[in-house]
Design a protein around this motif. Structure first.
Motif: not given
Length: 201
Positions: A108-124
């Protein structure tokens, strides 16, 4: 006749009762418990080092460790409520929980970094589904041990199933608001930078 200083309780028992055979079963249990504790410490240390190497950020490494620590605490509480006790069989499960339970937070943290700190709903919605599936399949695999007639293996399967499930839940409960708070901080920082930029011009 002088004996060497006993290194373990098994050695002391063998010296006191040299003809007894009970220590043959007693000493391996002690050694399994000691080996389990040693393996647990090594697993935690190795995970922390790898997180620091991977993220290169102590804060992100800490964020990945918090759900694991909380999940392990949940596991200890749930097993105690269920009347289970850690023994030389299921203590071996703890290093496995450390190694497997950390995965959810890392992904999840790696995906969060890929998203640039945005798109929390997309991450989950995406990575969250993936870690849910992997957690469930792992729990099913280890959960099959619960139905074994060997009590030690059954208890280890129970501890593993509860531990992995607890780590998954605590990962969602902790990282979801943590990402939201971090995104809010980033948004405020960008807004302040945009407001100060025209004034400088």
């Amino acid at each position: 006749m002088r004996y060497a200083e006993p290194r373990t309780q098994g050695d002391a028992l063998r010296q006191a009762l040299p003809r007894a055979s009970g220590w043959i079963r007693y000493e391996p249990r002690l050694r399994h418990g000691e080996d389990g504790k040693r393996a647990l410490i090594l697993a935690v240390a190795a995970v922390v080092v790898l997180l620091l190497i991977d993220f290169k950020n102590p804060l992100l490494a800490f964020m990945a460790m918090v759900p694991l620590i909380a999940g392990t605490a949940w596991m200890a509480g749930l097993t105690k409520l269920a009347g289970m006790k850690l023994n030389f069989n299921n203590v071996i499960a703890l290093p496995l929980i450390i190694g497997i339970g950390i995965d959810d937070g890392v992904h999840l943290i790696h995906r969060y970094r890929v998203e640039g700190g945005g798109g929390v709903r997309t991450i989950f919605a995406n990575t969250g589904k993936a870690i849910l599936l992997t957690s469930l399949t792992t729990m099913i695999g280890f959960g099959s041990l619960i139905f074994m007639t060997h009590r030690g293996m059954a208890s280890m399967g129970t501890v593993l199933t509860i531990g992995i499930g607890s780590c998954f839940i605590t990962t969602l409960l902790f990282l979801a608001p943590a990402f939201g708070i971090a995104r809010g901080g980033l948004s405020r920082g960008k807004g302040e930078a945009e407001r100060t930029e025209p004034s400088r011009r």
